[in-house]
Enzyme design. Structure first.
Site: not given
Length: 117
Positions: A31, A34
């Site tokens: 991600c 993230c």
């Protein structure tokens, strides 16, 4: 203090039974957003040391907890107080927005803290 890793196995003891508030970052290695907020969370964990614990839960390694709390997209940040989810934010945000969100929940830097450490 830096961020702490939590898992399905440790979630109850590390988050739900924690003595103070815990911000849980639900994330995954693949991600991008993230990874984008990770440095900000590290800084916040040091700046607000003793006021809030910043925990990271990898949704790939521990899928049960995100499912239980209805995590649909990542990054998702949830603030837990006294074993209950108090607030949730989905998506990457700049460090100041995260600090503002924590301040709204009553967690802020020592300058505005009224209790002595």
């Amino acid at each position: 203090m830096s961020t702490v890793a939590v898992s399905d196995a440790t979630f109850e003891s590390d988050v739900l039974k924690a003595s103070g508030p815990v911000l849980v970052d639900f994330w995954a290695e693949w991600c991008g957003p993230c990874k984008q907020i990770a440095p900000a969370l590290e800084q916040i964990s040091q700046e607000l040391d003793g006021q809030v614990t910043i925990a990271k839960l990898d949704i790939e390694d521990s899928p049960t907890t995100p499912s239980r709390y209805g995590v649909r997209g990542i990054p998702t940040m949830m603030l837990f107080k006294d074993g209950q989810m108090a607030s949730m934010k989905v998506g990457a945000m700049p460090k100041q927005k995260i600090l503002d969100w924590l301040a709204e929940a009553g967690i802020s830097g020592s300058a505005s803290s009224s209790s002595a450490a």
